[in-house]
Design a protein around this motif. Structure first.
Motif, PDB file in Angstrom:
ATOM      1  N   PHE A  87       0.847  -1.193   0.000  1.00 41.30           N
ATOM      2  CA  PHE A  87       0.000   0.000   0.000  1.00 41.30           C
ATOM      3  C   PHE A  87       0.881   1.241   0.000  1.00 41.30           C
ATOM      4  CE2 PHE A  87      -2.661  -3.355   1.527  1.00 41.30           C
ATOM      5  CZ  PHE A  87      -3.970  -3.012   1.226  1.00 41.30           C
ATOM      6  N   THR A  88       1.007   1.891  -1.160  1.00 40.02           N
ATOM      7  CA  THR A  88       1.791   3.126  -1.244  1.00 40.02           C
ATOM      8  C   THR A  88       1.041   4.239  -0.533  1.00 40.02           C
ATOM      9  OG1 THR A  88       0.765   3.849  -3.307  1.00 40.02           O
ATOM     10  CG2 THR A  88       2.761   2.452  -3.487  1.00 40.02           C
ATOM     11  N   LEU A  92      -3.030   4.709  -0.223  1.00 41.89           N
ATOM     12  CA  LEU A  92      -3.740   4.891   1.044  1.00 41.89           C
ATOM     13  C   LEU A  92      -4.509   6.212   1.052  1.00 41.89           C
ATOM     14  CD1 LEU A  92      -1.075   3.525   3.534  1.00 41.89           C
ATOM     15  CD2 LEU A  92      -3.356   2.560   3.109  1.00 41.89           C
ATOM     16  N   TYR A  93      -3.910   7.246   0.484  1.00 39.04           N
ATOM     17  CA  TYR A  93      -4.585   8.548   0.383  1.00 39.04           C
ATOM     18  C   TYR A  93      -5.861   8.404  -0.460  1.00 39.04           C
ATOM     19  CZ  TYR A  93      -4.866  13.665   0.200  1.00 39.04           C
ATOM     20  OH  TYR A  93      -5.264  14.968   0.334  1.00 39.04           O
ATOM     21  N   LYS A  94      -5.742   7.689  -1.591  1.00 39.43           N
ATOM     22  CA  LYS A  94      -6.902   7.460  -2.470  1.00 39.43           C
ATOM     23  C   LYS A  94      -7.985   6.673  -1.731  1.00 39.43           C
ATOM     24  CE  LYS A  94      -8.165   4.633  -6.475  1.00 39.43           C
ATOM     25  NZ  LYS A  94      -8.834   5.442  -7.463  1.00 39.43           N
ATOM     26  N   LEU A 102     -15.807   3.867  -2.770  1.00 38.64           N
ATOM     27  CA  LEU A 102     -15.221   2.527  -2.858  1.00 38.64           C
ATOM     28  C   LEU A 102     -16.056   1.521  -2.075  1.00 38.64           C
ATOM     29  CD1 LEU A 102     -11.465   3.495  -2.546  1.00 38.64           C
ATOM     30  CD2 LEU A 102     -12.598   2.549  -4.575  1.00 38.64           C
ATOM     31  N   TRP A 103     -16.552   1.921  -0.906  1.00 37.56           N
ATOM     32  CA  TRP A 103     -17.413   1.039  -0.117  1.00 37.56           C
ATOM     33  C   TRP A 103     -18.684   0.703  -0.898  1.00 37.56           C
ATOM     34  CZ3 TRP A 103     -16.290  -1.774   3.985  1.00 37.56           C
ATOM     35  CH2 TRP A 103     -17.328  -2.460   4.593  1.00 37.56           C
ATOM     36  N   ASP A 104     -19.296   1.716  -1.502  1.00 35.05           N
ATOM     37  CA  ASP A 104     -20.510   1.494  -2.293  1.00 35.05           C
ATOM     38  C   ASP A 104     -20.239   0.537  -3.460  1.00 35.05           C
ATOM     39  OD1 ASP A 104     -21.968   3.164  -0.630  1.00 35.05           O
ATOM     40  OD2 ASP A 104     -21.917   4.877  -2.011  1.00 35.05           O
ATOM     41  N   ALA A 105     -19.101   0.688  -4.123  1.00 33.94           N
ATOM     42  CA  ALA A 105     -18.749  -0.192  -5.242  1.00 33.94           C
ATOM     43  C   ALA A 105     -18.554  -1.629  -4.750  1.00 33.94           C
ATOM     44  CB  ALA A 105     -17.492   0.315  -5.947  1.00 33.94           C
ATOM     45  N   TYR A 106     -17.935  -1.787  -3.593  1.00 35.09           N
ATOM     46  CA  TYR A 106     -17.748  -3.114  -2.991  1.00 35.09           C
ATOM     47  C   TYR A 106     -19.100  -3.766  -2.709  1.00 35.09           C
ATOM     48  CZ  TYR A 106     -16.674  -6.213   1.059  1.00 35.09           C
ATOM     49  OH  TYR A 106     -16.585  -7.246   1.959  1.00 35.09           O
TER      50      TYR A 106
END
Length: 150
Positions: A87-88, A92-94, A102-106
């Motif tokens: 994790f760069t 992590l910032y993204k 991202l949670w919704d996409a998951y």
């Protein structure tokens, strides 16, 4: 414009959250589950677009250890044994900055795979077959053809 650099990183195993502060003043609390399902490893991301492998059963995942990688990243070891994601700071910032989307996409991917509500997050679950992304890939990670474990 310089890229944000972390000024603090704290693993909270009880709440299963990684707190990370950046030098631009932003701070994020990233759930371990989100880190695990968006691990930047070939096991999770595949070897190209459309080869992502849906991760299920990660609600209770913890971080068993975390190691620095140079001055640009960390490599966590998750309680389910996954330890190949690096994790760069940018990644992590993204993840922190785009956490809600991202949670919704998951959750959308879980629902598209037949899980209702948040049932796909339950500990101990596995897909009975490849995810829809892996099915359309014709191989790649998750199919066993690359030597990755799923």
């Amino acid at each position: 414009m310089s890229k944000p650099v972390p000024t603090g990183l704290t693993v909270h195993n009880k709440s299963r959250v990684l707190d990370i502060d950046f030098d631009d003043g932003k701070s994020f609390a990233i759930p371990f589950e989100l880190l695990r399902v968006y691990s930047p490893s070939a096991e999770v991301m595949g070897h190209g677009p459309g080869q992502e492998v849906l991760q299920v059963g990660k609600r209770e995942v913890n971080i068993a250890g975390i190691e620095p990688v140079g001055n640009y990243a960390v490599q966590p070891t998750f309680s389910d044994g996954h330890n190949t994601g690096i994790f760069t700071w940018d990644y992590l910032y993204k993840l922190g900055n785009e956490k809600a989307a991202l949670w919704d996409a998951y959750m959308d991917r879980l629902h598209a795979s037949g899980f209702e509500g948040d049932t796909g997050r339950e500990t101990g679950l596995s897909l009975t077959g490849p995810s829809s992304a892996a099915k359309s890939s014709g191989g790649g990670c998750g199919s066993g053809s690359c030597g990755c474990k799923s």
